[in-house]
Each structure stands twice: as C-alpha cells, then as structure tokens.
Motif scaffolding. Structure first.
Motif, PDB file in Angstrom:
ATOM      1  N   SER A  13       0.830  -1.208   0.000  1.00 44.59           N
ATOM      2  CA  SER A  13       0.000   0.000   0.000  1.00 44.59           C
ATOM      3  C   SER A  13       0.862   1.253   0.000  1.00 44.59           C
ATOM      4  CB  SER A  13      -0.913   0.000   1.216  1.00 44.59           C
ATOM      5  OG  SER A  13      -0.161  -0.088   2.421  1.00 44.59           O
ATOM      6  N   ILE A  14       1.965   1.216   0.757  1.00 46.21           N
ATOM      7  CA  ILE A  14       2.808   2.407   0.783  1.00 46.21           C
ATOM      8  C   ILE A  14       3.569   2.571  -0.539  1.00 46.21           C
ATOM      9  CG2 ILE A  14       3.000   2.458   3.292  1.00 46.21           C
ATOM     10  CD1 ILE A  14       5.728   1.205   3.102  1.00 46.21           C
ATOM     11  N   GLY A  15       3.715   1.476  -1.296  1.00 47.80           N
ATOM     12  CA  GLY A  15       4.268   1.591  -2.639  1.00 47.80           C
ATOM     13  C   GLY A  15       3.313   2.317  -3.572  1.00 47.80           C
ATOM     14  N   VAL A  16       2.015   2.088  -3.395  1.00 47.33           N
ATOM     15  CA  VAL A  16       1.009   2.811  -4.173  1.00 47.33           C
ATOM     16  C   VAL A  16       1.099   4.307  -3.874  1.00 47.33           C
ATOM     17  CG1 VAL A  16      -1.469   3.125  -4.544  1.00 47.33           C
ATOM     18  CG2 VAL A  16      -0.532   0.823  -4.237  1.00 47.33           C
ATOM     19  N   LEU A  17       1.298   4.643  -2.601  1.00 45.66           N
ATOM     20  CA  LEU A  17       1.429   6.051  -2.221  1.00 45.66           C
ATOM     21  C   LEU A  17       2.715   6.655  -2.786  1.00 45.66           C
ATOM     22  CD1 LEU A  17       0.175   5.799   1.460  1.00 45.66           C
ATOM     23  CD2 LEU A  17      -1.012   6.869  -0.462  1.00 45.66           C
ATOM     24  N   ALA A  18       3.777   5.870  -2.846  1.00 44.98           N
ATOM     25  CA  ALA A  18       5.023   6.351  -3.455  1.00 44.98           C
ATOM     26  C   ALA A  18       4.812   6.672  -4.927  1.00 44.98           C
ATOM     27  CB  ALA A  18       6.136   5.316  -3.283  1.00 44.98           C
ATOM     28  N   GLU A  19       4.067   5.805  -5.619  1.00 44.64           N
ATOM     29  CA  GLU A  19       3.783   6.054  -7.034  1.00 44.64           C
ATOM     30  C   GLU A  19       2.941   7.316  -7.206  1.00 44.64           C
ATOM     31  OE1 GLU A  19       1.936   2.429  -8.205  1.00 44.64           O
ATOM     32  OE2 GLU A  19       3.831   1.475  -8.769  1.00 44.64           O
ATOM     33  N   ALA A  47       8.361   6.325  -9.760  1.00 45.69           N
ATOM     34  CA  ALA A  47       8.543   5.290  -8.741  1.00 45.69           C
ATOM     35  C   ALA A  47       8.484   3.945  -9.437  1.00 45.69           C
ATOM     36  CB  ALA A  47       7.465   5.393  -7.674  1.00 45.69           C
ATOM     37  N   TYR A  48       9.453   3.102  -9.193  1.00 48.74           N
ATOM     38  CA  TYR A  48       9.497   1.823  -9.895  1.00 48.74           C
ATOM     39  C   TYR A  48       9.782   0.690  -8.908  1.00 48.74           C
ATOM     40  CZ  TYR A  48      14.657   2.146  -9.826  1.00 48.74           C
ATOM     41  OH  TYR A  48      15.977   2.234  -9.449  1.00 48.74           O
ATOM     42  N   PRO A  49       9.528  -0.570  -9.308  1.00 45.40           N
ATOM     43  CA  PRO A  49       9.696  -1.697  -8.384  1.00 45.40           C
ATOM     44  C   PRO A  49      11.106  -1.766  -7.818  1.00 45.40           C
ATOM     45  CG  PRO A  49       8.470  -2.395 -10.315  1.00 45.40           C
ATOM     46  CD  PRO A  49       8.966  -1.009 -10.607  1.00 45.40           C
ATOM     47  N   ALA A  50      11.177  -1.860  -6.507  1.00 50.66           N
ATOM     48  CA  ALA A  50      12.471  -1.906  -5.828  1.00 50.66           C
ATOM     49  C   ALA A  50      13.140  -3.248  -6.078  1.00 50.66           C
ATOM     50  CB  ALA A  50      12.278  -1.694  -4.333  1.00 50.66           C
ATOM     51  N   PRO A  51      14.403  -3.239  -6.523  1.00 52.04           N
ATOM     52  CA  PRO A  51      15.140  -4.508  -6.579  1.00 52.04           C
ATOM     53  C   PRO A  51      15.486  -4.942  -5.155  1.00 52.04           C
ATOM     54  CG  PRO A  51      16.531  -2.678  -7.305  1.00 52.04           C
ATOM     55  CD  PRO A  51      15.190  -2.104  -7.013  1.00 52.04           C
ATOM     56  N   MET A  52      15.066  -6.139  -4.794  1.00 53.28           N
ATOM     57  CA  MET A  52      15.198  -6.601  -3.416  1.00 53.28           C
ATOM     58  C   MET A  52      15.863  -7.975  -3.363  1.00 53.28           C
ATOM     59  SD  MET A  52      13.709  -4.154  -1.625  1.00 53.28           S
ATOM     60  CE  MET A  52      13.197  -4.817  -0.046  1.00 53.28           C
ATOM     61  N   ALA A  53      16.746  -8.158  -2.389  1.00 53.03           N
ATOM     62  CA  ALA A  53      17.369  -9.464  -2.150  1.00 53.03           C
ATOM     63  C   ALA A  53      16.447 -10.306  -1.279  1.00 53.03           C
ATOM     64  CB  ALA A  53      18.730  -9.283  -1.497  1.00 53.03           C
ATOM     65  N   ILE A  54      15.225 -10.446  -1.760  1.00 53.53           N
ATOM     66  CA  ILE A  54      14.183 -11.227  -1.096  1.00 53.53           C
ATOM     67  C   ILE A  54      13.435 -11.972  -2.189  1.00 53.53           C
ATOM     68  CG2 ILE A  54      12.084 -11.142   0.302  1.00 53.53           C
ATOM     69  CD1 ILE A  54      13.093  -8.515   1.494  1.00 53.53           C
ATOM     70  N   ASN A  55      13.189 -13.242  -1.979  1.00 57.31           N
ATOM     71  CA  ASN A  55      12.530 -14.046  -3.004  1.00 57.31           C
ATOM     72  C   ASN A  55      11.065 -13.642  -3.177  1.00 57.31           C
ATOM     73  OD1 ASN A  55      14.906 -15.468  -3.173  1.00 57.31           O
ATOM     74  ND2 ASN A  55      14.062 -17.431  -2.526  1.00 57.31           N
ATOM     75  N   SER A  56      10.695 -13.318  -4.387  1.00 54.92           N
ATOM     76  CA  SER A  56       9.280 -13.091  -4.703  1.00 54.92           C
ATOM     77  C   SER A  56       8.585 -14.387  -5.094  1.00 54.92           C
ATOM     78  CB  SER A  56       9.146 -12.076  -5.847  1.00 54.92           C
ATOM     79  OG  SER A  56       9.809 -12.544  -7.017  1.00 54.92           O
ATOM     80  N   VAL A  57       9.376 -15.359  -5.521  1.00 58.02           N
ATOM     81  CA  VAL A  57       8.898 -16.712  -5.846  1.00 58.02           C
ATOM     82  C   VAL A  57       9.938 -17.687  -5.315  1.00 58.02           C
ATOM     83  CG1 VAL A  57       7.630 -15.998  -7.919  1.00 58.02           C
ATOM     84  CG2 VAL A  57      10.049 -16.638  -8.118  1.00 58.02           C
ATOM     85  N   ALA A  58       9.609 -18.954  -5.263  1.00 60.98           N
ATOM     86  CA  ALA A  58      10.600 -19.945  -4.853  1.00 60.98           C
ATOM     87  C   ALA A  58      11.793 -19.882  -5.807  1.00 60.98           C
ATOM     88  CB  ALA A  58       9.983 -21.332  -4.862  1.00 60.98           C
ATOM     89  N   ARG A  64       8.761   0.143  -3.650  1.00 61.36           N
ATOM     90  CA  ARG A  64       8.963   1.119  -4.713  1.00 61.36           C
ATOM     91  C   ARG A  64      10.058   2.100  -4.311  1.00 61.36           C
ATOM     92  NH1 ARG A  64       6.406  -2.161  -6.758  1.00 61.36           N
ATOM     93  NH2 ARG A  64       4.703  -2.032  -8.268  1.00 61.36           N
ATOM     94  N   ILE A  65      10.904   2.471  -5.276  1.00 59.57           N
ATOM     95  CA  ILE A  65      11.951   3.465  -5.032  1.00 59.57           C
ATOM     96  C   ILE A  65      11.889   4.550  -6.094  1.00 59.57           C
ATOM     97  CG2 ILE A  65      13.519   1.940  -3.773  1.00 59.57           C
ATOM     98  CD1 ILE A  65      15.063   1.483  -6.317  1.00 59.57           C
ATOM     99  N   ILE A  66      12.475   5.683  -5.774  1.00 52.70           N
ATOM    100  CA  ILE A  66      12.489   6.856  -6.659  1.00 52.70           C
ATOM    101  C   ILE A  66      13.936   7.297  -6.827  1.00 52.70           C
ATOM    102  CG2 ILE A  66      11.653   9.215  -6.984  1.00 52.70           C
ATOM    103  CD1 ILE A  66       9.409   8.495  -4.936  1.00 52.70           C
ATOM    104  N   HIS A  67      14.409   7.329  -8.065  1.00 50.22           N
ATOM    105  CA  HIS A  67      15.816   7.634  -8.325  1.00 50.22           C
ATOM    106  C   HIS A  67      16.008   8.835  -9.252  1.00 50.22           C
ATOM    107  CE1 HIS A  67      18.146   3.739  -7.057  1.00 50.22           C
ATOM    108  NE2 HIS A  67      17.829   4.527  -6.051  1.00 50.22           N
TER     109      HIS A  67
END
Length: 565
Positions: A192-198, A208-219, A360-363
């Motif tokens: 939800s806070i990503g929606v607010l960032a956008e 605002a674009y999808p944050a690259p994260m060192a966390i698995n989104s899928v197995a 989401r991040i903003i660069h």
C-alpha cells in the motif's frame, strides 16, 4: 515458536557438511568474517579447489533460530555487536576528547549484516565510479575515482542477482545503468505504501518503480518466497526467503568439503614473517582460548570498522603503523550514508508494517542537477520499519506523550496510518573521518576499542537538507494530512561502514589495488565496505557482494599461478 519443529526434515541448507581442519594444518586461505563479502569469498575459493577456514566473531544461527523478539534483537544485541562488551568511542575532530557511546553497528553472526538487512539492492551507477573526473577535486576531501568502472563490475552485479537471488523488473527505471541480464525473479508484490510512493512521484513529475530486493518473490534455488512476516529490517529470516550469504553462499562452501566455518572466533592479530608475508592469524575460540591458524593467504572481510581495527592491532616492527598501512590510509576516509526524510501521517490506514520494508523506489535525484550547487545525490523509498514495541516506546506523533490515554490513541493512529519518506544520500570521503584505536578504552578481550573520529562535510549536510525538503514535498503529494519533518542529525553516523581501506592504483594513497590485494602485503586481500572509494547513494551491500565475487576470482587465479607464495 519454531517454524520447523525437530520432527520436520531440514532442507539442504540447514545441514552443513563442511570440512574439519586442524589449526596446525596450513590451509590455503583464512577468511576473516562470514558476512556479505566473506561468505561469497569462502564459497568461491572452496569451489575453486582451495582449503578455506572462515573465522566468524559471532554465532552460527540456523533458520529456526531467527524470530521476532524485539527485546532480544534490539535491546540485547542478539544479531549485532554488543556495545557493553565491545564499546566504541566518538569525537568530532582529532583535537576533541572522545566520549564512550555506541557508534559502530554491524551484524555479528555467520552471514553478518546480510541476515538482517532490508534487502534493498541498488546497483551503483556509472557516475559513482568516476565522480572526481566529472566534478574535479573538492578541498579538504579525499574525493577520487575508483580504480575500476561500472563496466568492470557489471558482470559481477549480474552474478549477485542470479546467484544470491534478487527480485526486480529490468527496464522499469529510466535511470538504471546498463545490464547484461534481467532479474531472475519478478518484483515483490506492491505494498500500500508503494502505491502512495507512485502517487507522490507522479505528482512531482518523477518515477517510482519496483524496488530490486534481495528477497525471493517466488521460490528460487531451493528457497521459498517471502512469507510477508513484516520483520525484515534488523531481523533474520526464519524461512531463508531473504537472500543472505547464510542461506545462499555458506551452504555451498561447506558442501565442497573444503571449507570449515568456525563461529565464535574473534581474530586478534594477523601474523607476518620477516618478509612481511602473512603466515596465519591469532584468534580466541568460543572458550576464549588463544589459537593460531596457519594459512598461505588471508582474506579480511570483517567490515569497514573492524577490518581497519584489526590491521592496526597487527602492527609489527616491520609494519609499525599497522599492517598494510605504509600509506597511512588504513582507517581514513570513513563514510556512512546520509539521510534526509519526513514522517507522513494519513487520515486512513496504510498499514506499512505489513510485509517487506518497501516495494517502490524513486531515483530521479540519483545525480543532482549541478545547478543546485550540490555534490552527489541519492534516492527515496516509502517505508515503515518499526516493530510494535520499538514504535510504542517513542512518542507517538510530534511532541506526543509517552503514556496514558492520549498515548494509546496516538499509537493506534500512527502505527497504522503513518510511513517514513526515507531519503538515502551520498557522503564525501574525508581523510579526517577515520577509525583508530582508542588509547584508553578496552573491549571485553582487553584489546583497544574502536575510536571513531567523524564530522559531516558541509556539502553532505546541504544534500541531506535538500532530501529532507523533498521528503516533505513527497509526503504532501502522497496526500498526508500531517507531515513531520525529520531534522538532519549533524555529525551523527547514519548507516553503513565504508571507505577505510580504499582501493586504488597508487600505493601512496590507497590500501589495496584494483583486485583487493594489499599493496604492502602480497598474500593479504581486503574486501568489504572498507574497499569503497566513494559511498554511492545508499544501499552498498550489493556492491560489496559484487566486489567479493570479483576479488575471489582474482585471488584464485593468482594462487593457481603460485603468485601468493
């Protein structure tokens, strides 16, 4: 509560099959520190056929050992260095008296800070490596180019993404540097806070674009997807969905049968012979008994504070100012990353505490417009990273009470209806900002404690103030009904430990060469945040890992050539 009861079969990464070496055996490499860099170095060297002993100051946790106990993690230093036993001191300038206070914080366990990081994995951009060439010298700083370029490091960034595991969406940011492969996993679900960032970014004319994260989104690679527990920043992952070296690199290293992890092992000195070559390391084992591990070469991967400290502790008559310190640069150019932000409060629930920290991040401000007269830049994310206990022990709202009925009302409102607009910024390398040994303060082992000398450069303060002001604007654009501008904290270490054993071509102005080999000691390598020449724009862990892959590759080649003898 354990997510894997004893009767449940453990996955492969929970069943180490490491080697066992005797201290009197000369191994090919000793790696000091099993964190973001050390875990990668150990795996790469073991897979290349070398015998490796990894000495880690902290414990060896399994996934079952991680939980959400805020008191244990935040007050009792379960996963980080304990300032009661290992204190620091701080002073703003070298002529000031140092005061004892917590300054340096780092992960103290197998996997190090990669166990409890947020997982924000930003690649550095081309500008980060060549800023001095583009902008010139800055008086009073050690502002310089790296001895490598983004193009040199790009293949290793890609290795991090695919072998460590990073989720993201290639091409979603107009500011990203070139890449040779897409991300191996799709981005994590938008919060939800990503929606607010956008929403805020669009109103500001930004992206605002999808944050690259060192966390698995899928197995991925035998590890499950994120379970959205809400305890990422500061906590270990009980299912290993977070891409730590504990979950990814260390098991691979042990499975080779050529790598031994020795937790609860505190290195006290790197020993050298009459030629000035490393012969091994002195350390205290789990029972605080002195041990010496013989080695043909050493990789120092402790972190940007403990690595220079150990080099200074390893002084000899041949190296009177500390090992690898003929340049006098060991400990100098200490950098953290700056911060400038605001708290946004809404008239509706945003529930930012749920799930991973940010999505989401903003660069757009990664490189600030030169017309602003500012050097550097950074990025924003919208986040909520406080646990319920930690949040409740702070005043709820600006100037709110700490107890009573109003405190309870505020707590219900602010915990579910607020977020942080977090700005992450550059910090300049100053030779006067440094790590040294405190002449009076000792740690629990009787060794000189870390003394930090640090104050902000005026440019860094101006950049942080610019980000603070933009954070207020972003909060307003997101629709916040109340905005609390977070004041910039002067001369206050923010996060990360960078720059204290910098890379460079010139032995007179750097500690290691472009391959992380110490200029003064041919069989000593140093790779962690200390190797950085500039701070980047925040989120340095991905670059630390990329450098570690590259350094291990170079060291393995040199060892096979017999060039380390």
């Amino acid at each position: 509560m354990h997510p894997h009861p004893d009767r449940t079969p453990k996955p492969a990464w929970a069943a180490p099959t490491g080697a066992t070496f005797r201290t009197r055996d000369q191994v090919d490499f000793v790696v000091i520190g099993a964190g973001s860099a050390g875990g990668i170095v150990a795996r790469e060297l073991a897979r290349a056929g070398f015998s490796v002993v990894v000495l880690e100051q902290g414990p060896y946790f399994r996934a079952d050992d991680f939980g959400h106990d805020e008191i244990a993690v935040n007050q009792l230093a379960q996963l980080t260095n304990d300032h009661q036993r290992f204190p620091n001191s701080w002073r703003p300038t070298e002529d000031a008296t140092a005061v004892v206070q917590p300054v340096v914080r780092y992960g103290r366990m197998v996997g190090g800070g990669s166990n409890h990081y947020t997982g924000n994995f930003w690649r550095f951009h081309e500008i980060d490596f060549i800023e001095r060439s583009r902008k010139g010298t800055l008086a009073g700083t050690g502002f310089d180019d790296w001895p490598i370029t983004y193009a040199d490091l790009e293949p290793y960034y890609t290795r991090v993404e695919w072998e460590i595991g990073v989720s993201g969406l290639a091409g979603s940011s107009p500011f990203d540097p070139p890449r040779s492969r897409p991300y191996p996993m799709p981005p994590l679900p938008r919060k939800s806070i990503g929606v607010l960032a956008e929403k805020a970014a669009r109103a500001m004319g930004w992206t605002a674009y999808p944050a690259p994260m060192a966390i698995n989104s899928v197995a991925y690679n035998g590890r499950p997807a994120c379970i959205q527990c809400g305890f990422c920043l500061g906590y270990g992952c009980e299912v290993h969905a977070k891409s730590s070296t504990l979950a990814t690199m260390i098991p691979d290293a042990e499975r080779t049968g050529r790598c031994q992890i020795r937790p609860m092992s505190t290195v006290t000195k790197i020993e050298t012979d009459r030629r000035g070559r490393v012969t091994g390391v002195q350390y205290l084992d789990a029972g605080r008994r002195g041990q010496f591990q013989r080695a043909k070469a050493v990789f120092l991967c402790a972190n940007g504070a403990e690595s220079p400290r150990l080099l200074l502790l390893s002084a000899t008559s041949r190296h009177p100012d500390g090992l690898a310190n003929a340049s006098g640069m060991v400990g100098r150019h200490l950098m953290f990353n700056g911060a400038g932000g605001a708290t946004a409060v809404f008239d509706h629930e945003v529930n930012g505490y749920r799930g991973m920290v940010d999505t989401r991040i903003i660069h757009d401000m990664y490189e600030l417009d030169p017309a602003l007269g500012l050097i550097g830049g950074g990025g924003f994310d919208f986040r909520f990273a406080a646990g319920p206990i930690g949040f409740a022990t702070r005043p709820a709202g600006q100037g709110g009470p700490r107890w009573g009925a109003e405190w309870k009302r505020n707590l219900r409102r602010y915990y579910t209806q607020s977020l942080n607009v977090a700005g992450h910024t550059t910090q300049l390398p100053l030779p006067t900002n440094r790590i040294t040994l405190d002449p009076d303060l000792k740690d629990a082992n009787g060794l000189p404690a870390i003394r930090v000398t640090f104050q902000d450069h005026p440019q860094d303060l101006q950049v942080m103030e610019w980000f603070r002001a933009r954070a207020v604007e972003l909060a307003k654009a997101a629709g916040a009904s109340e905005i609390i501008s977070n004041p910039v904290r002067r001369n206050f270490p923010q996060v990360h430990l960078l720059g204290t054993c910098r890379m460079g071509h010139d032995p007179r102005t750097s500690v290691v060469n472009a391959s992380h080999r110490a200029h003064d000691v041919p069989n000593l390598f140093i790779v962690d945040g200390s190797s950085f020449v500039t701070s980047g724009r925040g989120q340095p862990t991905m670059t630390i890992m990329a450098l570690a892959f590259r350094a291990a590759e170079h060291a393995a080649r040199l060892a096979k050539q017999g060039a380390l003898a």
